[in-house]
Design a protein around this motif. Sequence first.
Motif, PDB file in Angstrom:
ATOM      1  N   MET A 165     -16.092 -37.276  13.937  1.00  0.00           N
ATOM      2  CA  MET A 165     -16.839 -36.699  15.052  1.00  0.00           C
ATOM      3  C   MET A 165     -16.798 -37.627  16.255  1.00  0.00           C
ATOM      4  SD  MET A 165     -20.268 -35.164  13.243  1.00  0.00           S
ATOM      5  CE  MET A 165     -20.817 -34.365  14.756  1.00  0.00           C
ATOM      6  N   SER A 166     -16.453 -37.081  17.406  1.00  0.00           N
ATOM      7  CA  SER A 166     -16.450 -37.879  18.633  1.00  0.00           C
ATOM      8  C   SER A 166     -17.878 -38.158  19.079  1.00  0.00           C
ATOM      9  CB  SER A 166     -15.701 -37.144  19.741  1.00  0.00           C
ATOM     10  OG  SER A 166     -16.449 -36.009  20.171  1.00  0.00           O
ATOM     11  N   ILE A 167     -18.004 -39.079  20.007  1.00  0.00           N
ATOM     12  CA  ILE A 167     -19.328 -39.382  20.555  1.00  0.00           C
ATOM     13  C   ILE A 167     -19.934 -38.136  21.192  1.00  0.00           C
ATOM     14  CG2 ILE A 167     -20.566 -40.705  22.309  1.00  0.00           C
ATOM     15  CD1 ILE A 167     -18.535 -42.953  21.906  1.00  0.00           C
ATOM     16  N   ASP A 168     -19.132 -37.449  22.003  1.00  0.00           N
ATOM     17  CA  ASP A 168     -19.640 -36.269  22.705  1.00  0.00           C
ATOM     18  C   ASP A 168     -20.090 -35.185  21.740  1.00  0.00           C
ATOM     19  OD1 ASP A 168     -18.938 -37.647  24.947  1.00  0.00           O
ATOM     20  OD2 ASP A 168     -17.116 -36.494  25.362  1.00  0.00           O
ATOM     21  N   GLU A 169     -19.301 -34.951  20.691  1.00  0.00           N
ATOM     22  CA  GLU A 169     -19.651 -33.927  19.710  1.00  0.00           C
ATOM     23  C   GLU A 169     -20.974 -34.263  19.017  1.00  0.00           C
ATOM     24  OE1 GLU A 169     -15.292 -32.318  18.180  1.00  0.00           O
ATOM     25  OE2 GLU A 169     -16.141 -34.161  17.328  1.00  0.00           O
ATOM     26  N   PHE A 170     -21.119 -35.526  18.653  1.00  0.00           N
ATOM     27  CA  PHE A 170     -22.329 -35.893  17.921  1.00  0.00           C
ATOM     28  C   PHE A 170     -23.564 -35.828  18.806  1.00  0.00           C
ATOM     29  CE2 PHE A 170     -25.358 -38.939  16.069  1.00  0.00           C
ATOM     30  CZ  PHE A 170     -25.560 -38.291  14.854  1.00  0.00           C
ATOM     31  N   LEU A 171     -23.454 -36.331  20.019  1.00  0.00           N
ATOM     32  CA  LEU A 171     -24.607 -36.283  20.917  1.00  0.00           C
ATOM     33  C   LEU A 171     -25.005 -34.843  21.229  1.00  0.00           C
ATOM     34  CD1 LEU A 171     -23.874 -39.215  23.396  1.00  0.00           C
ATOM     35  CD2 LEU A 171     -25.361 -39.196  21.388  1.00  0.00           C
ATOM     36  N   GLN A 172     -24.019 -33.960  21.352  1.00  0.00           N
ATOM     37  CA  GLN A 172     -24.346 -32.554  21.579  1.00  0.00           C
ATOM     38  C   GLN A 172     -25.062 -31.964  20.380  1.00  0.00           C
ATOM     39  OE1 GLN A 172     -23.967 -30.744  24.469  1.00  0.00           O
ATOM     40  NE2 GLN A 172     -25.285 -29.339  23.309  1.00  0.00           N
ATOM     41  N   GLU A 173     -24.696 -32.399  19.188  1.00  0.00           N
ATOM     42  CA  GLU A 173     -25.399 -31.939  17.984  1.00  0.00           C
ATOM     43  C   GLU A 173     -26.872 -32.346  18.042  1.00  0.00           C
ATOM     44  OE1 GLU A 173     -25.304 -32.819  13.200  1.00  0.00           O
ATOM     45  OE2 GLU A 173     -23.381 -32.409  14.206  1.00  0.00           O
ATOM     46  N   LEU A 174     -27.136 -33.548  18.549  1.00  0.00           N
ATOM     47  CA  LEU A 174     -28.526 -33.997  18.675  1.00  0.00           C
ATOM     48  C   LEU A 174     -29.279 -33.165  19.717  1.00  0.00           C
ATOM     49  CD1 LEU A 174     -28.176 -37.899  18.510  1.00  0.00           C
ATOM     50  CD2 LEU A 174     -28.599 -36.265  16.651  1.00  0.00           C
ATOM     51  N   LEU A 187     -32.014 -27.707  31.902  1.00  0.00           N
ATOM     52  CA  LEU A 187     -30.787 -28.243  32.489  1.00  0.00           C
ATOM     53  C   LEU A 187     -30.909 -29.721  32.857  1.00  0.00           C
ATOM     54  CD1 LEU A 187     -27.921 -27.567  33.577  1.00  0.00           C
ATOM     55  CD2 LEU A 187     -29.017 -27.042  35.776  1.00  0.00           C
ATOM     56  N   HIS A 188     -29.975 -30.516  32.352  1.00  0.00           N
ATOM     57  CA  HIS A 188     -29.844 -31.946  32.661  1.00  0.00           C
ATOM     58  C   HIS A 188     -31.000 -32.813  32.148  1.00  0.00           C
ATOM     59  CE1 HIS A 188     -27.177 -30.696  36.328  1.00  0.00           C
ATOM     60  NE2 HIS A 188     -26.547 -30.558  35.167  1.00  0.00           N
ATOM     61  N   LEU A 189     -31.880 -32.238  31.371  1.00  0.00           N
ATOM     62  CA  LEU A 189     -33.025 -33.014  30.891  1.00  0.00           C
ATOM     63  C   LEU A 189     -32.957 -33.333  29.397  1.00  0.00           C
ATOM     64  CD1 LEU A 189     -35.950 -31.262  32.815  1.00  0.00           C
ATOM     65  CD2 LEU A 189     -34.719 -33.356  33.415  1.00  0.00           C
ATOM     66  N   ASN A 190     -32.020 -32.730  28.692  1.00  0.00           N
ATOM     67  CA  ASN A 190     -31.845 -33.009  27.270  1.00  0.00           C
ATOM     68  C   ASN A 190     -30.811 -34.128  27.130  1.00  0.00           C
ATOM     69  OD1 ASN A 190     -33.516 -30.755  26.246  1.00  0.00           O
ATOM     70  ND2 ASN A 190     -31.947 -29.507  27.234  1.00  0.00           N
ATOM     71  N   ASP A 191     -31.296 -35.353  26.955  1.00  0.00           N
ATOM     72  CA  ASP A 191     -30.399 -36.512  27.037  1.00  0.00           C
ATOM     73  C   ASP A 191     -30.652 -37.490  25.890  1.00  0.00           C
ATOM     74  OD1 ASP A 191     -28.750 -38.580  27.730  1.00  0.00           O
ATOM     75  OD2 ASP A 191     -29.870 -39.175  29.517  1.00  0.00           O
ATOM     76  N   PRO A 192     -29.913 -37.378  24.788  1.00  0.00           N
ATOM     77  CA  PRO A 192     -30.105 -38.312  23.669  1.00  0.00           C
ATOM     78  C   PRO A 192     -29.704 -39.739  23.999  1.00  0.00           C
ATOM     79  CG  PRO A 192     -28.191 -36.919  23.287  1.00  0.00           C
ATOM     80  CD  PRO A 192     -28.874 -36.367  24.490  1.00  0.00           C
ATOM     81  N   THR A 193     -28.905 -39.923  25.049  1.00  0.00           N
ATOM     82  CA  THR A 193     -28.523 -41.293  25.410  1.00  0.00           C
ATOM     83  C   THR A 193     -29.741 -42.094  25.885  1.00  0.00           C
ATOM     84  OG1 THR A 193     -27.983 -40.824  27.738  1.00  0.00           O
ATOM     85  CG2 THR A 193     -26.244 -40.489  26.104  1.00  0.00           C
ATOM     86  N   ALA A 194     -30.769 -41.410  26.393  1.00  0.00           N
ATOM     87  CA  ALA A 194     -31.986 -42.113  26.812  1.00  0.00           C
ATOM     88  C   ALA A 194     -32.668 -42.756  25.605  1.00  0.00           C
ATOM     89  CB  ALA A 194     -32.940 -41.143  27.507  1.00  0.00           C
ATOM     90  N   SER A 195     -32.624 -42.078  24.462  1.00  0.00           N
ATOM     91  CA  SER A 195     -33.217 -42.638  23.245  1.00  0.00           C
ATOM     92  C   SER A 195     -32.430 -43.844  22.764  1.00  0.00           C
ATOM     93  CB  SER A 195     -33.266 -41.571  22.149  1.00  0.00           C
ATOM     94  OG  SER A 195     -34.068 -40.472  22.543  1.00  0.00           O
ATOM     95  N   ILE A 196     -31.120 -43.788  22.922  1.00  0.00           N
ATOM     96  CA  ILE A 196     -30.277 -44.914  22.504  1.00  0.00           C
ATOM     97  C   ILE A 196     -30.505 -46.111  23.420  1.00  0.00           C
ATOM     98  CG2 ILE A 196     -27.884 -45.687  22.245  1.00  0.00           C
ATOM     99  CD1 ILE A 196     -27.271 -42.706  21.480  1.00  0.00           C
TER     100      ILE A 196
END
Length: 311
Positions: A165-174, A187-196
């Motif tokens: 799984m690519s990074i993009d695929e996995f983050l989209q799953e989250l 829109l633009h507010l669902n951001d799992p990278t903020a948790s990381i």
Amino acid sequence: MSDNLKTGRLPSWEVLRDFVAVCGEAAAEQGIAIDPTRTDEELWHEMWKAAQAPAAGTSGHEVETQQATLQRARQEVMRRQQAKFDAELDIYRDLVVAFSRDVLIRALRHAAHGGVISAAGVRAPVWETALHYRFVVDSGGHEMTICLESDGAELISRHPWTRDMSIDEFLQELVDAVGSAGADLGLHLNDPTASIEDLSEMLIEVTKLRSQELMGYRGLLVRVIERIDGWYFTEFAVYPADHLWYQIAVDRLDEDDWVGHLEAKGWSGARRAIEFARRLYRVDADRSAEDSAIAERWTDAVIAPGCDQES
């Protein structure tokens, strides 16, 4: 004082006296018990006077050479310690600057091995929701799973990050998991990278706080589950980040006067922190004495059954 150390010169007696006094006061404020002789002014004065005089039969040039040699050795020892510490911080900085599945696994393995985070995984809040990601590495240290949980550590969904799984695929799953849990922010507010990023910042902060034994935090900030709203939640206790010397033991969270007690101190977010802690550790402030032990319930909460197991 630092200028004297850099040049190899002894500080003046006034500088040394004040430095010792400040260290003693700091230890007292932190509740660190030290040998009284370590802050004895007369003893320090005698040692300072003895250090002023070169050994008998030693020329001034030889003394300067010896001091320079010792200073170079000191600098090299300090340099190596700093390099090792910086390398450790880079493990956690890489979560932001070089993010990947392997980087995440490496960071979690390192933190768990050092006792920084709970072996059952560490959590990071999902921004502006009541959800949390729990990051878990298997016992072999090779498989990565992120679980979506509630405040009370109830498992909502489980998401293994496989090698294909690519990074993009996995983050989209989250992102999709948060949406499925009814917490889509739009829109633009669902951001799992903020948790990381939050996880990275927390690991760096804890590592810095634990970097020196005399700071007194190595025995406190251990097996951290989560940092949220300026409070640390470990397997054993809750700590306000601005007052780390103050401990709220998990097995005392059922006492009903915590909120008023902490708010009287003027500590920001006390009510939210205590209410969150009671949900996380599954503590009922109104429970009867016949209820099951808190320890059993918060252990279940910490472990979050099923997060590191196949469905």
